[in-house]
Design a protein around this motif. Sequence first.
Motif, PDB file in Angstrom:
ATOM      1  N   SER A  52       0.842  -1.196   0.000  1.00  0.00           N
ATOM      2  CA  SER A  52       0.000   0.000   0.000  1.00  0.00           C
ATOM      3  C   SER A  52       0.880   1.250   0.000  1.00  0.00           C
ATOM      4  N   LYS A  53       0.267   2.386  -0.271  1.00  0.00           N
ATOM      5  CA  LYS A  53       1.008   3.648  -0.265  1.00  0.00           C
ATOM      6  C   LYS A  53       1.582   3.937   1.119  1.00  0.00           C
ATOM      7  N   ASN A  70      -1.242  13.766 -10.401  1.00  0.00           N
ATOM      8  CA  ASN A  70      -1.117  12.320 -10.517  1.00  0.00           C
ATOM      9  C   ASN A  70      -0.559  11.776  -9.204  1.00  0.00           C
ATOM     10  N   ASP A  72      -0.563   8.797  -8.315  1.00  0.00           N
ATOM     11  CA  ASP A  72      -0.134   7.409  -8.480  1.00  0.00           C
ATOM     12  C   ASP A  72       1.331   7.291  -8.898  1.00  0.00           C
ATOM     13  N   PHE A  97       1.820   3.499  -8.666  1.00  0.00           N
ATOM     14  CA  PHE A  97       0.715   2.831  -7.988  1.00  0.00           C
ATOM     15  C   PHE A  97      -0.477   2.709  -8.929  1.00  0.00           C
ATOM     16  N   GLU A  98      -1.272   1.676  -8.695  1.00  0.00           N
ATOM     17  CA  GLU A  98      -2.597   1.542  -9.295  1.00  0.00           C
ATOM     18  C   GLU A  98      -3.524   1.063  -8.200  1.00  0.00           C
ATOM     19  N   ASN A  99      -4.647   1.765  -8.019  1.00  0.00           N
ATOM     20  CA  ASN A  99      -5.604   1.447  -6.956  1.00  0.00           C
ATOM     21  C   ASN A  99      -4.920   1.390  -5.589  1.00  0.00           C
ATOM     22  N   ASP A 100      -4.040   2.341  -5.339  1.00  0.00           N
ATOM     23  CA  ASP A 100      -3.307   2.466  -4.065  1.00  0.00           C
ATOM     24  C   ASP A 100      -2.413   1.271  -3.749  1.00  0.00           C
ATOM     25  N   LYS A 101      -1.991   0.535  -4.763  1.00  0.00           N
ATOM     26  CA  LYS A 101      -1.070  -0.600  -4.592  1.00  0.00           C
ATOM     27  C   LYS A 101       0.145  -0.381  -5.484  1.00  0.00           C
TER      28      LYS A 101
END
Length: 151
Positions: A52-53, A70, A72, A97-101
Amino acid sequence: MKLASRVFLAVVLVSSLTACSSFRFPGVYKVGIQQGHIITQEMVEQLKLGMSKRQVRFVLGNTLLPDTFNDDRWDYPYSVRRGSQGEITQYLYTVYFENDKLVKTEGDYLPGKAPLTGEKSEKYLDDMNRDVPVPTEDSTPPEVPDPEELE
């Protein structure tokens, strides 16, 4: 009077030479200038895809260049200049990141451990604690006088 004006002119000339960039005093130490985040191999090895972030922020720290458009992509720049006239070496490490991953990492990092890890950090901490009294359970804080008694 002529002597005083010549001395003044000589002082002005010498002081103006010290402002020139080509004039250098011999034996003056120039400090290396570091800016940004130091990303080491040890830190990069801790990163795993899918983190995760919040976990990435814990490992790498906050980014100095947050992108407001951005969120991400996080960039971690680092630069070093050797002395005041030295060459600038720049590094850039980027995480995506994509979808906070975490999905991708790329860029430059310094090999090895962080500058103050292992024996160096233990010695530094020992030096810092050497002259600092450590509080114990039986130590009581000093009594603070009542302000009315001071008058």
